[in-house]
Motif scaffolding. Structure first.
Motif, short mmCIF file in Angstrom:
data_model
loop_
_atom_site.label_atom_id
_atom_site.label_comp_id
_atom_site.label_asym_id
_atom_site.label_seq_id
_atom_site.Cartn_x
_atom_site.Cartn_y
_atom_site.Cartn_z
N GLN A 13 -2.49 2.35 -4.19
CA GLN A 13 -1.46 2.22 -3.17
C GLN A 13 -0.15 1.73 -3.78
O GLN A 13 -0.17 0.92 -4.71
CB GLN A 13 -1.92 1.21 -2.11
N SER A 17 3.03 -0.88 0.86
CA SER A 17 2.30 -0.01 1.79
C SER A 17 1.22 -0.83 2.52
O SER A 17 0.83 -1.90 2.07
CB SER A 17 1.65 1.15 1.05
N PRO A 18 0.71 -0.32 3.65
CA PRO A 18 -0.34 -1.03 4.38
C PRO A 18 -1.71 -0.77 3.77
O PRO A 18 -1.89 0.11 2.94
CB PRO A 18 -0.25 -0.43 5.79
N LYS A 80 1.81 -5.20 4.22
CA LYS A 80 2.62 -4.84 3.05
C LYS A 80 1.95 -5.37 1.79
O LYS A 80 1.93 -6.58 1.56
CB LYS A 80 4.03 -5.42 3.14
#
Lengths: 113, 112
Positions: A13, A17-18, A80
């Motif tokens: 990731q 980003s989540p 995040k």
């Protein structure tokens, strides 16, 4: 027999980003559930544990959160991601806290770029 | 913070030899548990020893606990290549459903 499943097995990731990691247990009811993180060269660090639906205890303050929407489902989330969130995430269950053995899933390898 | 500390950090022996790993911890415990982790996998429970026990056996595994020294040892006899893994001790101090506190582990390599 009881089984525990984690997915995905690996995840890459970008920073910011989540995140959503899922863990489910089969073959038992009302298990205690745990999220651990294993960073490179370090031992396992307990992140969260849960004794029932909607009941979450946090061991380490950070940008991660956990939820237990169903009896045998445990989710680890972040809004995040940070570089420091990289690691190997392990879910585990037990019948009764630490007085009984814990049973681990095969983990999720999370790499943050 | 980490409670248990395994020693040595790495151990390489010949197949058939015995392997001994040690674990030290800092606070009083309800029990101590040993786990094995194969590369890239989850932990597998080996033995749980309670604070009022001094020794337990399971197959080729022998665990001792010395609460006065806050230490435990795991002995694997007649080692096999399949014993190659990392071994962790986890301590439970009691008081609820909270999880275990683990050390960094001992990486054991069995040479064929």
């Amino acid at each position: 027999s009881q089984t525990i499943h984690q997915w995905p097995a690996t995840l890459v990731q970008p920073v910011g980003s989540p995140l959503s990691l899922e863990c489910t247990v089969e073959g038992t009811s009302n298990p205690n559930l745990y999220w651990y993180r294993q960073a490179a060269g370090r031992g396992l660090q307990l992140l969260f544990y849960s004794v029932g639906i909607g009941q979450i205890s946090s061991e380490v303050p950070q940008n991660l959160s956990a939820s237990r929407p169903q009896d045998r489902q445990f989710i680890l989330s972040s809004k995040k991601l940070l570089l420091s969130d990289s690691g190997f995430y392990l879910c585990a269950w037990s019948v009764s806290g630490g007085v009984q053995p814990q049973h681990f899933g095969d983990g999720t390898r999370l790499s943050i770029l | 913070s980490q409670q248990g500390e395994e020693d040595p950090q790495a151990l390489s022996i010949q197949e058939g030899e015995n392997a001994t790993m040690n674990c030290s911890y800092k606070t009083s415990i309800n029990n101590l548990q040993w786990y094995r982790q194969n590369s890239g996998r989850g932990l597998v429970h080996l033995i749980l020893i309670r604070s009022n026990e001094r020794e337990k056996h399971s197959g080729r595994l022998r665990v001792t606990l010395d609460t006065s020294k806050k230490s435990s040892s795991l002995l694997i006899t007649a080692s096999r290549a399949a014993d190659t893994a990392s071994y962790f001790c986890g301590t439970y101090s009691g008081g609820g459903a909270d999880g275990l506190t683990f050390g960094k582990g001992t990486h054991l390599i069995i040479q064929p």
